[in-house]
Write a protein that holds these residues in place. Structure first.
Motif, PDB file in Angstrom:
ATOM      1  N   THR A 178      -7.018   2.918   6.055  1.00 42.77           N
ATOM      2  CA  THR A 178      -7.046   1.600   6.518  1.00 42.77           C
ATOM      3  C   THR A 178      -8.458   2.103   5.478  1.00 42.77           C
ATOM      4  O   THR A 178      -8.589   0.432   4.675  1.00 42.77           O
ATOM      5  N   ILE A 192      -8.823   2.492   2.113  1.00 42.66           N
ATOM      6  CA  ILE A 192      -8.635   1.293   0.524  1.00 42.66           C
ATOM      7  C   ILE A 192      -9.697   0.034   1.121  1.00 42.66           C
ATOM      8  O   ILE A 192      -9.443  -1.147   0.455  1.00 42.66           O
ATOM      9  N   ILE A 249      -9.421   5.768  -2.216  1.00 41.78           N
ATOM     10  CA  ILE A 249      -8.223   6.099  -1.507  1.00 41.78           C
ATOM     11  C   ILE A 249      -8.630   8.078  -1.145  1.00 41.78           C
ATOM     12  O   ILE A 249      -9.736   8.657  -1.565  1.00 41.78           O
ATOM     13  N   ILE A 301      -0.721   5.972   3.380  1.00 38.70           N
ATOM     14  CA  ILE A 301      -1.103   5.249   1.750  1.00 38.70           C
ATOM     15  C   ILE A 301       0.249   4.223   1.789  1.00 38.70           C
ATOM     16  O   ILE A 301      -0.347   3.251   2.181  1.00 38.70           O
ATOM     17  N   VAL A 347      -0.132   0.518   3.122  1.00 38.84           N
ATOM     18  CA  VAL A 347       0.415  -0.997   1.398  1.00 38.84           C
ATOM     19  C   VAL A 347       1.037  -1.369   2.256  1.00 38.84           C
ATOM     20  O   VAL A 347       1.344  -2.485   1.924  1.00 38.84           O
ATOM     21  N   THR A 355      -2.575  -4.284   3.587  1.00 41.11           N
ATOM     22  CA  THR A 355      -3.824  -3.930   3.052  1.00 41.11           C
ATOM     23  C   THR A 355      -3.687  -3.777   1.163  1.00 41.11           C
ATOM     24  O   THR A 355      -3.041  -3.287   0.842  1.00 41.11           O
ATOM     25  N   SER A 356      -5.158  -4.842   0.508  1.00 40.00           N
ATOM     26  CA  SER A 356      -4.664  -5.263  -0.721  1.00 40.00           C
ATOM     27  C   SER A 356      -4.916  -3.691  -0.937  1.00 40.00           C
ATOM     28  O   SER A 356      -6.444  -3.030  -0.677  1.00 40.00           O
ATOM     29  N   LEU A 357      -4.826  -2.963  -2.542  1.00 39.35           N
ATOM     30  CA  LEU A 357      -5.120  -1.718  -2.610  1.00 39.35           C
ATOM     31  C   LEU A 357      -6.715  -1.981  -3.726  1.00 39.35           C
ATOM     32  O   LEU A 357      -7.068  -0.930  -3.662  1.00 39.35           O
ATOM     33  N   SER A 358      -6.619  -3.194  -3.881  1.00 41.77           N
ATOM     34  CA  SER A 358      -7.826  -3.483  -4.404  1.00 41.77           C
ATOM     35  C   SER A 358      -9.063  -2.993  -4.079  1.00 41.77           C
ATOM     36  O   SER A 358     -10.304  -3.809  -4.116  1.00 41.77           O
ATOM     37  N   ALA A 385       4.540  -3.861  -2.600  1.00 41.06           N
ATOM     38  CA  ALA A 385       3.193  -3.592  -3.438  1.00 41.06           C
ATOM     39  C   ALA A 385       3.364  -4.753  -3.958  1.00 41.06           C
ATOM     40  O   ALA A 385       2.685  -5.460  -4.025  1.00 41.06           O
ATOM     41  N   GLN A 431       2.256  -7.475  -2.303  1.00 44.48           N
ATOM     42  CA  GLN A 431       1.073  -8.209  -1.821  1.00 44.48           C
ATOM     43  C   GLN A 431       0.143  -8.898  -3.834  1.00 44.48           C
ATOM     44  O   GLN A 431      -0.674 -10.021  -4.058  1.00 44.48           O
TER      45      GLN A 431
END
Length: 341
Positions: free
Chosen positions: A76, A79, A84, A276, A280, A284-287, A332, A335
């Motif tokens: 976390t 990310i 990553i 991961i 997700v 939590t935003s992957l960006s 995802a 999100q």
């Protein structure tokens, strides 16, 4: 006529946005509740008892989740800065092998063995963070290489063999104190690995709420360039975040070794994907720049409950993978639909 007419106050759009934001913010919690309710409904029964909510089964669920949960907490952090870490599964394997070799073959004590293994994970993560922050290599590439390096080190350290852990005071036996990490407490109801996971999660939640570092972390994830211009020590933040992730992956490796009574260079394969997935699903935003450890914990528990009920129902393993994949894709997709404000 006064020229002034009463007009209805239009507050619905704002209220709707607020409701939507709340729903998206707690998507993992709602998802966990939905999975638990569904599991209770479809759970097999034995002597009239719902197996899914039996004390032993629930203890097994959270115990199985503990390793992935510990890793997911560290993931976390990574990310949240828009990075990553694909090496965590291999670092877990390296830590499990290290624990076994140091105590069984090298006759180290419990405390020095654990401290050295944790230090290895910390340094390994910090080096990956330095490569990302100082050299500018994308974290995906750095940690992909780290995945191979950690796995290779584990195989070299163990000569490619799994090392069984037996307990006692003799030669080639681990200290009995190490076995305590795999026991249960509070009258035999709560596995100690679950307590370790809980302590890690609570500490991370508090840390992200009260520390100045957490503001830097979210700033880097939100807009790295703006954070740097604002005086945020971006390089130090990145190194620290990857170091924390490596440290927690090593801790998960120690827990893994004590639960399986062995250390194998193949341990932890695929764990990075589960970690991961938990992050997700937790929202939590992957960006980067948005998310929480609490959401990750709920995401990990959701995956654990889902795995457990599918196993109880004897669902084909291939179908299990399909279902879990669909859950991850759905998370995802949520999100992408989440309101920006």
């Amino acid at each position: 006529m006064t020229g002034v007419q009463d007009r209805p106050v239009v507050a619905a759009p704002t209220e709707q946005r607020s409701l939507a934001a709340t729903l998206f913010r707690f998507q993992s919690v709602f998802g966990l509740v939905a999975v638990v309710i569904a599991a209770i409904i479809v759970s097999p029964r034995k002597n009239g008892q719902i197996l899914f909510i039996s004390a032993d089964n629930l203890a097994n669920v959270v115990r199985a989740v503990s390793e992935i949960g510990i890793i997911a907490v560290g993931m976390t952090f990574v990310i949240l800065i828009g990075g990553i870490d694909l090496s965590v599964g291999s670092v877990l394997g390296l830590a499990a092998v290290g624990s076994a070799v140091l105590m069984v073959e090298d006759n180290w004590g419990f405390v020095p063995s654990v401290l050295l293994v944790l230090l290895i994970g910390l340094v390994f993560g910090a080096l990956q963070g330095a490569a990302t922050a100082m050299i500018g290599i994308q974290s995906f590439i750095v940690t992909l290489g780290g995945l191979q390096i950690a796995r290779g080190l584990a195989r070299k350290w163990s000569d490619g063999q799994g090392i069984a852990i037996a307990y006692g005071d003799g030669k080639n036996e681990a200290p009995a104190s190490f076995a305590l990490l795999g026991e249960r407490t509070f009258g035999g109801t709560v596995p100690i690995p679950v307590l370790i996971f809980a302590v890690v999660a609570i500490a991370a939640v508090v840390f992200l709420r009260v520390s100045a570092f957490s503001r830097h972390l979210y700033a880097v994830g939100g807009n790295e360039k703006a954070a740097r211009l604002s005086g945020v020590p971006v390089v130090r933040v990145k190194i620290a975040v990857f170091a924390i992730c490596g440290l927690l992956a090593s801790l998960a490796g120690i827990v893994h070794a004590v639960q399986l009574n062995q250390g194998s260079p193949n341990d932890g394969t695929g764990y990075e994907l589960d970690a991961i997935a938990a992050v997700v699903i937790g929202g939590t935003s992957l960006s980067g720049g948005r998310g929480s450890v609490a959401g990750t914990v709920a995401g990990a528990l959701l995956l654990g409950a889902l795995n457990n009920i599918l196993a109880l129902k004897n669902v084909d393993p291939n179908i299990q993978l399909l279902i879990k994949g669909l859950v991850i894709v759905a998370a995802a997709t949520l999100q992408r639909l989440r309101p920006t404000s």
